[in-house]
Design a protein around this motif. Structure first.
Motif, short mmCIF file in Angstrom:
data_model
loop_
_atom_site.label_atom_id
_atom_site.label_comp_id
_atom_site.label_asym_id
_atom_site.label_seq_id
_atom_site.Cartn_x
_atom_site.Cartn_y
_atom_site.Cartn_z
N ASN A 165 22.21 -28.60 -3.17
CA ASN A 165 22.10 -27.03 -3.58
C ASN A 165 23.55 -26.79 -4.15
O ASN A 165 24.56 -26.56 -3.55
CB ASN A 165 22.22 -26.35 -2.01
N PRO A 166 23.70 -26.42 -5.70
CA PRO A 166 24.72 -26.19 -6.13
C PRO A 166 25.70 -24.97 -5.88
O PRO A 166 26.64 -24.49 -6.34
CB PRO A 166 24.20 -26.24 -7.73
N LYS A 167 24.85 -24.21 -5.00
CA LYS A 167 25.33 -22.80 -4.80
C LYS A 167 25.88 -22.78 -3.24
O LYS A 167 26.40 -21.85 -2.62
CB LYS A 167 24.27 -21.65 -5.04
N GLY A 168 25.66 -23.99 -2.74
CA GLY A 168 26.15 -24.38 -1.31
C GLY A 168 27.48 -24.10 -1.04
O GLY A 168 28.44 -24.34 -2.08
N LYS A 169 28.20 -23.87 0.06
CA LYS A 169 29.42 -23.70 0.29
C LYS A 169 30.05 -24.79 0.98
O LYS A 169 31.24 -24.95 1.09
CB LYS A 169 29.72 -22.26 1.20
N ILE A 170 29.34 -25.86 1.41
CA ILE A 170 29.99 -26.96 1.92
C ILE A 170 29.79 -28.26 1.07
O ILE A 170 28.71 -28.70 0.80
CB ILE A 170 29.17 -27.25 3.42
N VAL B 16 27.18 -39.63 8.73
CA VAL B 16 27.54 -38.79 9.81
C VAL B 16 28.08 -37.40 9.24
O VAL B 16 28.00 -36.61 10.07
CB VAL B 16 28.66 -39.54 10.35
N TYR B 17 28.71 -37.39 8.10
CA TYR B 17 29.18 -36.02 7.81
C TYR B 17 28.25 -35.19 7.60
O TYR B 17 27.91 -33.89 8.08
CB TYR B 17 30.07 -35.89 6.59
N ALA B 18 26.99 -35.55 6.80
CA ALA B 18 25.89 -34.77 6.50
C ALA B 18 25.09 -34.54 7.80
O ALA B 18 24.81 -33.21 7.83
CB ALA B 18 25.03 -35.35 5.37
N ASP B 19 25.11 -35.39 8.57
CA ASP B 19 24.28 -35.23 9.89
C ASP B 19 24.97 -34.13 10.86
O ASP B 19 24.38 -33.15 11.40
CB ASP B 19 23.87 -36.53 10.67
N ALA B 20 26.31 -34.06 10.80
CA ALA B 20 27.30 -33.28 11.54
C ALA B 20 27.01 -31.78 10.98
O ALA B 20 26.95 -30.79 11.99
CB ALA B 20 28.68 -33.78 11.53
N VAL B 21 27.15 -31.77 9.79
CA VAL B 21 26.64 -30.38 9.20
C VAL B 21 25.35 -29.87 9.31
O VAL B 21 25.35 -28.71 9.98
CB VAL B 21 27.00 -30.49 7.54
N ALA B 22 24.34 -30.57 9.38
CA ALA B 22 22.98 -30.30 9.52
C ALA B 22 22.86 -30.00 11.13
O ALA B 22 22.16 -29.08 11.39
CB ALA B 22 21.97 -31.37 9.25
N ASN B 23 23.41 -30.60 12.01
CA ASN B 23 23.18 -30.38 13.37
C ASN B 23 23.84 -28.85 13.81
O ASN B 23 23.46 -28.45 14.75
CB ASN B 23 23.83 -31.53 14.25
N LEU B 24 24.78 -28.53 13.13
CA LEU B 24 25.24 -27.13 13.40
C LEU B 24 24.67 -26.27 12.65
O LEU B 24 24.87 -24.83 12.98
CB LEU B 24 26.83 -27.30 12.79
N GLY B 25 23.32 -26.68 11.97
CA GLY B 25 22.37 -25.62 11.48
C GLY B 25 22.81 -25.03 10.13
O GLY B 25 22.26 -24.13 9.76
N ALA C 102 22.41 -26.90 7.15
CA ALA C 102 21.99 -27.75 6.13
C ALA C 102 21.69 -27.24 4.75
O ALA C 102 21.97 -27.70 3.76
CB ALA C 102 20.56 -28.78 6.63
N ASP C 103 21.28 -25.87 5.05
CA ASP C 103 20.89 -25.31 3.56
C ASP C 103 22.16 -24.94 3.05
O ASP C 103 22.11 -24.54 1.69
CB ASP C 103 20.20 -23.98 4.01
#
Length: 328
Positions: free
Chosen positions: A160-165, A177-186, A188-189
């Motif tokens: 997502n080129p407009k994502g903030k993370i 692990v990093y990507a999963d940790a971000v997704a687990n916090l809700g 992912a978008d």
């Protein structure tokens, strides 16, 4: 050449974890599956000598094969071809031997793009199917080309080129692990990219990789919200953390003004060879450039860093202060 189906034979090669497989059968053509029980399979040790390879092939040629001498010689040469071009699978079906001459009537081969940097020139112009069912962006193509010409691993997928993370992660496992940790916090978008650099890349390779991400990240602001750049990895075994951080710092120097204008907050977490030297370098460089950054060593977990970056949670007090390199 006119021939009978009785003249058709079969040979195939595949890679395995500890050996290569050679499949041989006197029954080739479209009905090979129906005669699979008559196919022999022999294993070739990875470091087998030429003499050992020939011996193993000769010992396993099916009894029904006619003109075994020519067949064995061809199979040995085809196996060397399979290894030289780093095929993962190579099948010749049908194979016909007539008047001591070999005729390859059809074949199929599979390659893995991880061997591109070794034998890509021998393969020629091959276009690999891309994931995510979309064409590669200009930046993804650039990193793929960089990866192709390197012994290290450099991967980038824009989500997502407009994502903030944004992620700048060393190691395939750590990137998950990093990507999963971000997704687990809700969030992912809000995850802008996925990828990794690993295999002890050079300073210039890390610089080019980092500049590509920073260029994408700073193209536009998002309603005055801060963007987050997570720089990290697990605890490296042989990658020189200090050297790779030199490449990241080079990119910081080039993009420091854009990073400040875009409102980027940087979180660093890393361990491995020369990690203290590397963390001190990136800390001092950030101070000089006026970047908003927090820097931690391996005593802080990856999930704690992600919680800190996204939820602004305090790092647990159980961490020893004297072992923490930390900028607020």
């Amino acid at each position: 050449m006119k021939h009978s189906t009785k003249d058709e034979s079969f040979v195939a090669f595949s890679m395995d974890e500890d050996a290569d497989n050679i499949y041989m059968s006197a029954y080739g053509g479209i009905d090979i599956e129906e005669h699979w029980d008559k196919t022999t399979c022999c294993k070739i040790p990875i470091f087998a000598s030429k003499e050992e390879i020939i011996s193993i092939i000769n010992s396993n040629i099916p009894s029904e094969i006619q003109n075994k001498l020519v067949y064995a010689e061809f199979v040995a040469n085809a196996y060397q071809f399979f290894k030289d071009l780093r095929f993962t699978y190579f099948e010749i079906n049908p194979l016909v031997i007539f008047d001591n001459r070999v005729f390859v009537l059809d074949l199929v081969a599979k390659v893995d793009d991880t061997a591109m940097y070794l034998v890509g020139k021998k393969w020629g112009d091959i276009e690999f199917t891309q994931g995510f069912s979309r064409p590669l962006s200009k930046e993804e193509k650039y990193i793929k080309e960089l990866d192709k010409n390197s012994g290290a691993s450099l991967k980038l997928t824009i989500l997502n080129p407009k994502g903030k993370i944004w992620l700048l992660i060393a190691g395939g496992g750590a990137s998950v692990v990093y990507a999963d940790a971000v997704a687990n916090l809700g969030y992912a978008d809000e995850l802008a990219n996925y990828g990794e650099y690993s295999g002890n890349p050079s300073r210039s390779e890390v610089r080019e990789y980092t500049e590509t991400i920073l260029n994408l990240m700073t193209k536009e602001s998002i309603n005055n919200q801060k963007k987050i750049l997570l720089i990290g990895g697990a605890i490296a075994n042989f990658t020189d953390v200090s050297k790779t951080f030199d490449g990241i710092i080079d990119a910081f120097v080039k993009y420091s003004e854009k990073l400040k204008q875009t409102g980027v907050k940087i979180y660093v977490r890393r361990g491995g060879p020369n990690y203290l030297q590397g963390l001190n370098k990136i800390k001092n460089a950030a101070l000089e450039l006026g970047l908003d950054i927090e820097v931690y060593g391996p005593e802080v977990s990856i999930t704690d860093i992600v919680d800190r970056a996204i939820l602004n949670k305090e790092i647990e007090s159980g961490v020893k202060n004297e072992s923490r390199i930390h900028i607020v």
